[in-house]
Design a protein around this motif. Structure first.
Motif, PDB file in Angstrom:
ATOM      1  N   THR A 109      42.606  -6.895  48.470  1.00 22.51           N
ATOM      2  CA  THR A 109      41.299  -7.517  48.629  1.00 22.51           C
ATOM      3  C   THR A 109      41.384  -8.593  49.698  1.00 22.51           C
ATOM      4  O   THR A 109      42.467  -9.101  49.993  1.00 22.51           O
ATOM      5  CB  THR A 109      40.777  -8.073  47.286  1.00 22.51           C
ATOM      6  N   VAL A 142      26.611  -6.082  39.016  1.00 24.33           N
ATOM      7  CA  VAL A 142      27.880  -6.714  39.389  1.00 24.33           C
ATOM      8  C   VAL A 142      28.098  -6.717  40.892  1.00 24.33           C
ATOM      9  O   VAL A 142      27.624  -5.825  41.574  1.00 24.33           O
ATOM     10  CB  VAL A 142      29.083  -5.996  38.737  1.00 24.33           C
ATOM     11  N   GLY A 143      28.820  -7.706  41.379  1.00 29.09           N
ATOM     12  CA  GLY A 143      29.307  -7.677  42.757  1.00 29.09           C
ATOM     13  C   GLY A 143      28.844  -8.845  43.595  1.00 29.09           C
ATOM     14  O   GLY A 143      29.511  -9.252  44.531  1.00 29.09           O
ATOM     15  N   GLU A 144      27.684  -9.379  43.298  1.00 33.44           N
ATOM     16  CA  GLU A 144      27.151 -10.502  44.072  1.00 33.44           C
ATOM     17  C   GLU A 144      26.022 -11.091  43.241  1.00 33.44           C
ATOM     18  O   GLU A 144      25.564 -10.472  42.269  1.00 33.44           O
ATOM     19  CB  GLU A 144      26.628 -10.020  45.427  1.00 33.44           C
ATOM     20  N   PRO A 145      25.549 -12.268  43.620  1.00 32.92           N
ATOM     21  CA  PRO A 145      24.431 -12.834  42.865  1.00 32.92           C
ATOM     22  C   PRO A 145      23.230 -11.889  42.953  1.00 32.92           C
ATOM     23  O   PRO A 145      22.948 -11.342  44.012  1.00 32.92           O
ATOM     24  CB  PRO A 145      24.137 -14.147  43.601  1.00 32.92           C
ATOM     25  N   THR A 160      26.950  -9.502  35.417  1.00 34.57           N
ATOM     26  CA  THR A 160      28.359  -9.734  35.079  1.00 34.57           C
ATOM     27  C   THR A 160      29.095 -10.334  36.264  1.00 34.57           C
ATOM     28  O   THR A 160      29.167  -9.727  37.329  1.00 34.57           O
ATOM     29  CB  THR A 160      29.045  -8.412  34.677  1.00 34.57           C
ATOM     30  N   TRP A 161      29.637 -11.514  36.086  1.00 33.86           N
ATOM     31  CA  TRP A 161      30.420 -12.138  37.162  1.00 33.86           C
ATOM     32  C   TRP A 161      31.910 -11.985  36.888  1.00 33.86           C
ATOM     33  O   TRP A 161      32.380 -12.277  35.776  1.00 33.86           O
ATOM     34  CB  TRP A 161      30.116 -13.646  37.284  1.00 33.86           C
ATOM     35  N   GLN A 205      35.918 -11.010  39.348  1.00 32.61           N
ATOM     36  CA  GLN A 205      36.563 -10.794  40.649  1.00 32.61           C
ATOM     37  C   GLN A 205      37.744  -9.833  40.504  1.00 32.61           C
ATOM     38  O   GLN A 205      38.286  -9.686  39.404  1.00 32.61           O
ATOM     39  CB  GLN A 205      37.148 -12.114  41.167  1.00 32.61           C
ATOM     40  N   THR A 206      38.150  -9.269  41.620  1.00 37.60           N
ATOM     41  CA  THR A 206      39.335  -8.405  41.628  1.00 37.60           C
ATOM     42  C   THR A 206      40.503  -9.093  40.915  1.00 37.60           C
ATOM     43  O   THR A 206      41.217  -8.477  40.125  1.00 37.60           O
ATOM     44  CB  THR A 206      39.733  -8.093  43.094  1.00 37.60           C
ATOM     45  N   GLU A 207      40.673 -10.370  41.185  1.00 35.14           N
ATOM     46  CA  GLU A 207      41.794 -11.135  40.636  1.00 35.14           C
ATOM     47  C   GLU A 207      41.680 -11.341  39.128  1.00 35.14           C
ATOM     48  O   GLU A 207      42.664 -11.680  38.476  1.00 35.14           O
ATOM     49  CB  GLU A 207      41.859 -12.522  41.296  1.00 35.14           C
ATOM     50  N   ASP A 234      34.427 -19.514  44.224  1.00 37.54           N
ATOM     51  CA  ASP A 234      32.965 -19.495  44.098  1.00 37.54           C
ATOM     52  C   ASP A 234      32.429 -20.881  43.746  1.00 37.54           C
ATOM     53  O   ASP A 234      33.097 -21.663  43.067  1.00 37.54           O
ATOM     54  CB  ASP A 234      32.530 -18.540  42.971  1.00 37.54           C
ATOM     55  N   GLY A 293      28.331  -6.317  48.143  1.00 36.44           N
ATOM     56  CA  GLY A 293      29.307  -6.398  47.057  1.00 36.44           C
ATOM     57  C   GLY A 293      30.743  -6.166  47.508  1.00 36.44           C
ATOM     58  O   GLY A 293      31.644  -6.132  46.690  1.00 36.44           O
TER      59      GLY A 293
END
Ligand code: WT7
Length: 632
Positions: A248, A370-373, A396-397, A399-401, A485, A509
């Motif tokens: 990412t 999911v993915g962005e606001p 849903t918020w 991240q990859t991490e 973020d 996204g």
């Protein structure tokens, strides 16, 4: 095992328990999985060193939880429901038993090709069942998969292969994308010219295209599985053995390999899948993401299948054959939970309501994003036109991490507030940090979103460079994980995610580092230097705006633009192409030579009256020129 919380009251109690005694909370959940050998301790961690262990010394294989444990009760239940790109082609129903057999068969094929525990395997595949099968087969034998989204270029793939020192690539001849066929094998061939670690390429025949196979290196998928037994013992893995690497973008040029491990990732994706989507035994669940991104890993493959769910996998795009395709699929398969991205919602919203109203969406119980606001307008449209004002929208918020959903509406019983993701899942302890490095405790203040305590699927390392993991996530705020973020929390404790506070742009996204795109632009011989910023884009959320300095201002702008776009396509892929390219004589810089992105961001946003003080710049005059030439 049903892990669901079923009311907001129960959520509050569980949340409190998860903070008061995280070990006891997670132990109760983790115990319900199949372990080859029980863990000795729930969690051991040190955020300073980014040394995090969950379910310490436990032995398991995630695929025994995804496949074997369902065979008795759900052997004939559909695990993967595959919907092809072309609606006139037949869909596929793959039961848990069939999936088990196909995974085992391919696991044996991988072993026969010399793949062993710990080896890295890169997957560059269409959205076909074989992609999920390949992931699970790697996991079954202890190989580490690294899926590269099939829109990335040969250069981007080669970077990932070289960084992970992968031994094998699994790909296809090409893929279907709406009315188009996109070649894949040629891209792999090109990438492998600059890789030395790949011994074997397995090619799935998706399109019957005529491709060249390199003798001694390339094998057809169907030949590799010929005669392979349909059982394969699952390799015993430590909880902390690597399951996969997913690359990412970050704020520096090179994408980083986010590492997730068997035990914690399994527990967290399963727990969150059941709780966020409130999946019930006979439901049909559909996440529209591509398995090339984390959403597909966690919420098409691992979370749903570990829960024994029926998970829809779609090969195509929302606009083919027309903008009603998503809704037609929901009707066709009687989808109960639908999970997509704001960019898709906005694009479909722009195509008119008749595509939605012509489909019967009565089966839907919950719709997610999911993915962005998600902006208010898109949220309202989703709620009204798709959900008919009857079912919850969950934002849903994560991240990859993070590995799994962190802050979200909870299966419909928690309050909804458009543009607010909502509450932290049990076990997640978010906080907002101020400029002064102190925690913000008052309501309605904006701060940097951090997490105070580990959760089972937190990133373990950035592959091959642990220092980078420490620096990126655990250094900004001592003893905290920093998300990158910005966020706000209202008086009821609901979180609103504002967006990235670092040099990361979120386009549809997908995450790109500005430095990564600048490097690609600068690789064009025309270019002296460049600066890339994000600007608000009606469909994509953010668009990419590039300010480019050439030796001299180009005589033919569109020709120069073409060359720059070609460089980005070559280095990263079409998905990172800038929407706007402005040729400028110079970039605004501080006296120490640092590019003032803040100013460029304002110009790209069209906020030219609000640029702020430019007197400390090395070259204040250039700002006026850039403003005059701005593209709006
Ligand atoms: C970044 C992570 C994991 C999902 C796919 C993207 C942004 C993600 C939301 C949301 C506001 C969101 C954040 C985050 N983001 N979901 N519901 N509301 N922002 O994964 O590529 O790792 O990107 O996407 O900025 O940091 P990713």
């Amino acid at each position: 095992m049903d892990l669901r919380i079923k009311s907001f009251e129960e959520y509050k109690a569980k949340y409190k328990a998860s903070v008061d005694n995280p070990d006891a909370f997670w132990d109760e959940i983790a115990k319900t999985f199949t372990w080859k050998k029980p863990y000795e301790k729930v969690c051991d961690y040190n955020f300073i060193k980014a040394d995090i262990k969950w379910f310490v010394n436990g032995k398991l294989n995630i695929t025994e939880n995804v496949l074997d444990r369902h065979l008795e009760k759900r052997g004939d239940k559909i695990a993967l429901l595959w919907e092809p790109n072309n609606p006139t082609e037949k869909h596929q129903e793959i039961t848990y038993r069939k999936l088990y057999e196909r995974v085992c068969e391919f696991s044996n094929a991988l072993k026969a090709q010399g793949i062993k525990k710990g080896d890295r395997v890169v997957l560059y595949m269409p959205m076909v069942p074989e992609l999920a099968i390949a992931c699970l087969a790697c996991a079954r034998i202890g190989a580490i998969h690294s899926v590269v989204f099939a829109g990335f270029s040969a250069v981007a793939m080669a970077d990932r292969i070289n960084d992970s020192q992968a031994k094998m690539v699994i790909t296809a001849d090409g893929l279907n994308r709406g009315p188009k066929q996109i070649p894949l094998k040629e891209v792999v061939d090109e990438a492998l010219k600059s890789c030395t670690t790949i011994e074997t390429v397995i090619v799935f025949n998706c399109l019957n295209r005529n491709i060249t196979m390199q003798a001694g290196r390339d094998l057809w998928w169907h030949n590799t599985i010929e005669g392979m037994p349909k059982v394969c013992p699952a390799e015993e893995m430590d909880s902390e053995d690597m399951l996969f690497i997913l690359y990412t973008s970050g704020s520096t040029g090179k994408p980083k390999g986010v590492v997730h491990t068997h035990g914690g990732y399994m527990v967290y994706t399963t727990y969150t899948f059941q709780n966020v989507f409130q999946y019930e035994e006979n439901d049909v669940y559909w996440c529209t993401a591509d398995i090339g991104w984390i959403t597909g890993h966690s919420y098409i493959v691992y979370g749903p299948l570990s829960s024994g769910a029926t998970s829809v996998m779609f090969e195509g795009v929302p606009s083919f054959p027309d903008a009603g395709r998503f809704w037609q699929i929901c009707e066709k398969h009687k989808v109960n939970q639908f999970y997509t991205a704001p960019t898709a919602i906005r694009a479909l919203m722009a195509c008119g309501n008749e595509h939605v109203t012509s489909a019967n969406l009565d089966s839907l119980k919950l719709i997610g994003s999911v993915g962005e606001p998600i902006n208010e307008e898109a949220w309202q449209w989703y709620y009204k036109e798709v959900g008919k004002e009857k079912i919850p929208v969950i934002d849903t918020w994560w991240q990859t991490e993070n590995g799994g959903i962190m802050i979200s509406g909870l299966g419909g019983y928690s309050p909804m507030k458009p543009t607010f993701a909502g509450y932290p899942l049990p076990g997640i302890q978010p906080c907002l940090m101020g400029q002064d490095g102190k925690e913000i405790t008052e309501a309605n203040q904006e701060g940097h979103l951090c997490i105070k305590y580990p959760w089972p699927s937190i990133i373990r390392t950035t592959y091959g460079d642990h220092e980078r993991c420490i620096l990126t996530y655990f250094t900004a705020y001592k003893n905290h994980y920093f998300t990158g973020d910005g966020a706000k929390r209202d008086e009821n404790g609901m979180y609103r995610i504002i967006g990235r506070v670092d040099d990361v742009i979120n386009v549809s996204g997908h995450r790109f580092g500005t430095a990564e795109i600048e490097d690609a632009i600068n690789s064009s011989e025309l270019v002296v230097e460049s600066a890339v910023v994000g600007y608000p884009h009606a469909i994509k959320g953010q668009g990419i705006y590039a300010f480019v300095v050439c030796d001299k201002l180009p005589e033919n702008n569109s020709e120069a633009e073409g060359k720059i776009i070609a460089s980005v396509t070559k280095q990263i892929g079409k998905i990172a192409n800038p929407e706007k390219i402005q040729f400028v004589s110079d970039l605004p810089k501080t006296r120490s030579g640092k590019i003032m992105r803040r100013i460029l961001r304002k110009i790209a946003e069209g906020e030219v009256k609000n640029i702020g003080d430019t007197s400390t710049l090395l070259n204040p005059d250039v700002v006026e020129d850039i403003v005059k030439g701005a593209l709006h």
